[in-house]
Design a protein around this motif. Structure first.
Motif, mmCIF file in Angstrom:
data_model
loop_
_atom_site.group_PDB
_atom_site.id
_atom_site.type_symbol
_atom_site.label_atom_id
_atom_site.label_comp_id
_atom_site.label_asym_id
_atom_site.label_seq_id
_atom_site.Cartn_x
_atom_site.Cartn_y
_atom_site.Cartn_z
ATOM 1 N N ASP A 23 0.817 -1.213 0.000
ATOM 2 C CA ASP A 23 0.000 0.000 0.000
ATOM 3 C C ASP A 23 0.857 1.271 0.000
ATOM 4 O O ASP A 23 0.357 2.365 -0.252
ATOM 5 C CB ASP A 23 -0.966 0.026 1.199
ATOM 6 C CG ASP A 23 -0.228 0.066 2.524
ATOM 7 O OD1 ASP A 23 -0.700 0.755 3.450
ATOM 8 O OD2 ASP A 23 0.819 -0.607 2.642
ATOM 9 N N ASP A 24 2.141 1.126 0.298
ATOM 10 C CA ASP A 24 3.013 2.293 0.342
ATOM 11 C C ASP A 24 3.578 2.602 -1.050
ATOM 12 O O ASP A 24 4.261 1.773 -1.638
ATOM 13 C CB ASP A 24 4.160 2.040 1.336
ATOM 14 C CG ASP A 24 5.134 3.199 1.395
ATOM 15 O OD1 ASP A 24 6.344 2.951 1.476
ATOM 16 O OD2 ASP A 24 4.686 4.361 1.329
ATOM 17 N N LYS A 25 3.283 3.818 -1.532
ATOM 18 C CA LYS A 25 3.698 4.186 -2.899
ATOM 19 C C LYS A 25 5.199 4.135 -3.090
ATOM 20 O O LYS A 25 5.689 3.742 -4.150
ATOM 21 C CB LYS A 25 3.185 5.584 -3.259
ATOM 22 C CG LYS A 25 1.736 5.604 -3.614
ATOM 23 C CD LYS A 25 1.364 6.850 -4.412
ATOM 24 C CE LYS A 25 0.037 7.413 -3.983
ATOM 25 N NZ LYS A 25 0.199 8.699 -3.282
ATOM 26 N N VAL A 26 5.938 4.560 -2.052
ATOM 27 C CA VAL A 26 7.401 4.561 -2.166
ATOM 28 C C VAL A 26 7.901 3.127 -2.364
ATOM 29 O O VAL A 26 8.726 2.864 -3.242
ATOM 30 C CB VAL A 26 8.050 5.203 -0.918
ATOM 31 C CG1 VAL A 26 9.566 5.109 -0.976
ATOM 32 C CG2 VAL A 26 7.638 6.664 -0.805
ATOM 33 N N SER A 27 7.374 2.207 -1.558
ATOM 34 C CA SER A 27 7.770 0.796 -1.702
ATOM 35 C C SER A 27 7.356 0.254 -3.064
ATOM 36 O O SER A 27 8.114 -0.488 -3.689
ATOM 37 C CB SER A 27 7.125 -0.067 -0.619
ATOM 38 O OG SER A 27 7.556 0.324 0.648
ATOM 39 N N VAL A 29 7.083 1.811 -5.927
ATOM 40 C CA VAL A 29 7.995 2.313 -6.957
ATOM 41 C C VAL A 29 9.343 1.602 -6.884
ATOM 42 O O VAL A 29 9.890 1.179 -7.898
ATOM 43 C CB VAL A 29 8.195 3.843 -6.824
ATOM 44 C CG1 VAL A 29 9.310 4.333 -7.723
ATOM 45 C CG2 VAL A 29 6.909 4.576 -7.161
ATOM 46 N N ILE A 30 9.860 1.445 -5.683
ATOM 47 C CA ILE A 30 11.170 0.801 -5.529
ATOM 48 C C ILE A 30 11.111 -0.667 -5.954
ATOM 49 O O ILE A 30 11.963 -1.139 -6.709
ATOM 50 C CB ILE A 30 11.681 0.931 -4.075
ATOM 51 C CG1 ILE A 30 11.966 2.401 -3.751
ATOM 52 C CG2 ILE A 30 12.936 0.102 -3.861
ATOM 53 C CD1 ILE A 30 12.379 2.660 -2.311
ATOM 54 N N HIS A 33 10.708 -1.063 -9.700
ATOM 55 C CA HIS A 33 11.942 -0.758 -10.410
ATOM 56 C C HIS A 33 12.986 -1.868 -10.240
ATOM 57 O O HIS A 33 13.671 -2.235 -11.189
ATOM 58 C CB HIS A 33 12.496 0.567 -9.892
ATOM 59 C CG HIS A 33 13.543 1.142 -10.775
ATOM 60 N ND1 HIS A 33 13.278 1.625 -12.032
ATOM 61 C CD2 HIS A 33 14.870 1.287 -10.592
ATOM 62 C CE1 HIS A 33 14.403 2.046 -12.579
ATOM 63 N NE2 HIS A 33 15.380 1.867 -11.733
ATOM 64 N N PRO A 118 13.751 -2.701 4.434
ATOM 65 C CA PRO A 118 13.495 -2.528 3.017
ATOM 66 C C PRO A 118 14.157 -3.621 2.180
ATOM 67 O O PRO A 118 15.195 -4.159 2.542
ATOM 68 C CB PRO A 118 14.115 -1.182 2.723
ATOM 69 C CG PRO A 118 15.190 -1.001 3.736
ATOM 70 C CD PRO A 118 14.799 -1.802 4.926
ATOM 71 N N LEU A 119 13.532 -3.906 1.039
ATOM 72 C CA LEU A 119 14.077 -4.896 0.136
ATOM 73 C C LEU A 119 15.321 -4.328 -0.540
ATOM 74 O O LEU A 119 15.365 -3.152 -0.861
ATOM 75 C CB LEU A 119 13.079 -5.240 -0.970
ATOM 76 C CG LEU A 119 12.208 -6.480 -0.839
ATOM 77 C CD1 LEU A 119 11.521 -6.761 -2.152
ATOM 78 C CD2 LEU A 119 13.011 -7.691 -0.406
ATOM 79 N N LEU B 84 8.613 11.519 -4.031
ATOM 80 C CA LEU B 84 7.389 10.782 -3.710
ATOM 81 C C LEU B 84 7.278 10.589 -2.211
ATOM 82 O O LEU B 84 6.218 10.767 -1.609
ATOM 83 C CB LEU B 84 7.414 9.428 -4.427
ATOM 84 C CG LEU B 84 6.193 8.527 -4.301
ATOM 85 C CD1 LEU B 84 4.950 9.228 -4.799
ATOM 86 C CD2 LEU B 84 6.416 7.240 -5.067
ATOM 87 N N ASP B 88 4.161 12.024 0.100
ATOM 88 C CA ASP B 88 3.334 11.116 0.898
ATOM 89 C C ASP B 88 3.466 11.387 2.389
ATOM 90 O O ASP B 88 2.475 11.365 3.128
ATOM 91 C CB ASP B 88 3.758 9.664 0.642
ATOM 92 C CG ASP B 88 3.082 9.085 -0.582
ATOM 93 O OD1 ASP B 88 3.315 7.899 -0.873
ATOM 94 O OD2 ASP B 88 2.331 9.823 -1.240
#
Lengths: 135, 191
Positions: A23-27, A29-30, A33, A118-119, B84, B88
């Motif tokens: 649900d986290d947009k930053v995650s 995108v990462i 990518h 984080p991954l 981003l 957020d």
């Protein structure tokens, strides 16, 4: 040498597909990518319910990166549901929970692998190598 | 048997590799009208500034991971992801402020917001923000309103501090690229 150049030797283009559930947009995108760089075609959804729905629509993926905490339907529920539906894809749980009981609950829902957020490139590569050996 | 492969690289030393500034012709002007020496100075300034961000704990190894994902086909990846994050998170901080101002504070809801902020800050390597979130969650668990208010202030402070640092970092990078230089890659030489 950039990561994508270094990883071109492990080109998985067309061989592996993935679904990012977070649900986290930053995650999102990462992870999107990261998978792109490995040549893994991937789809991104925002919660467990969407992950279930995309499977109900007939789509299948070799790999599912499942976040634990999401609104509507969380990663534990979604994993259980997908397994109940007969989905045998590699499901890698991704979470920032370090408490062992919480980790255990997620794993017992039906995960094949578990990584803490984080991954990183290294973690993702280890997950992917498991898929390759499965096949 | 499943294993957690969580690893926190301890950053001790840095090495910046840059092989695109030719030391033999320092006085020749390039297309942009800057000398090789000026570009070299800009690079050194960028490297020193980036190093300081790690030394002062603003950034951790995860940021290096992000930089590794940037290449010619995705030249603005880092700026995009960081932007981003700030977009957020600004919203999250507003939600948090509102949640703590309620008559009856819903600590579970507050905790959920902080958990999310902790997750996204850690995924871009914003270490101090993440650490502030960890402390915040402890007070949420205790349902300690005063503690939570203090933590919110702390998180906001760290948030704006690192935002400022990123703005400086990206400006330095932009200037360097505009002057004809390339952004050096940072390497962690010891864990």
């Amino acid at each position: 040498m950039s990561t994508s150049q270094a990883l071109s030797v492990t080109s998985l283009k067309g061989e592996v597909t993935a679904l990012v559930v977070d649900d986290d947009k930053v995650s999102q995108v990462i992870h999107h990518h990261l998978l792109n760089i490995l040549g893994i075609e991937n789809h991104v959804v925002g919660n467990g319910k969407e992950a279930v729905e995309i499977h109900l629509s007939g789509k299948k993926f070799n790999l599912i990166l499942m976040d634990r905490d999401m609104p509507v339907m969380n990663g534990i529920e979604a994993t259980k549901k997908l397994r109940d539906m007969g989905i045998r894809s590699t499901i890698a749980g991704v979470s920032s929970h370090s408490v062992s009981q919480e980790r255990q609950a997620f794993i017992e829902a039906g995960l094949d692998d578990y990584h803490e957020k984080p991954l990183s490139v290294a973690k993702l590569l280890s997950v992917v190598s498991k898929i390759m050996h499965k096949a | 048997m499943l294993e957690s492969l969580f690893s926190t690289p301890k950053i001790c030393q840095f090495k910046a590799t840059s092989s695109f500034v030719t030391p033999h012709t320092p006085l020749s002007l390039n297309r942009q009208g800057t000398t090789g020496m000026e570009v070299g100075q800009m690079q050194r300034r960028l490297v020193e500034f980036t190093k300081s961000l790690f030394m002062e704990g603003f950034l951790d190894g995860q940021f290096l991971q992000l930089q590794q994902l940037q290449d010619e086909s995705n030249p603005d990846f880092v700026v995009e992801v960081v932007s981003l994050f700030f977009q957020d998170s600004e919203k999250l901080l507003n939600d948090l402020t509102l949640a703590l101002e309620q008559q009856n504070v819903d600590f579970k809801r507050v905790d959920a917001h902080v958990h999310q902020l902790k997750g996204s800050s850690s995924s871009i390597g914003a270490q101090r923000v993440k650490n502030a979130c960890v402390v915040f969650r402890n007070f949420c668990e205790e349902q300690n309103l005063e503690g939570c208010m203090r933590c919110l202030q702390q998180v906001k402070q760290e948030f704006y501090l690192v935002k400022n640092k990123f703005e400086t970092l990206f400006t330095l990078e932009q200037q360097l690229v505009a002057a004809g230089g390339s952004i050096p890659t940072m390497e962690i030489t010891s864990f």
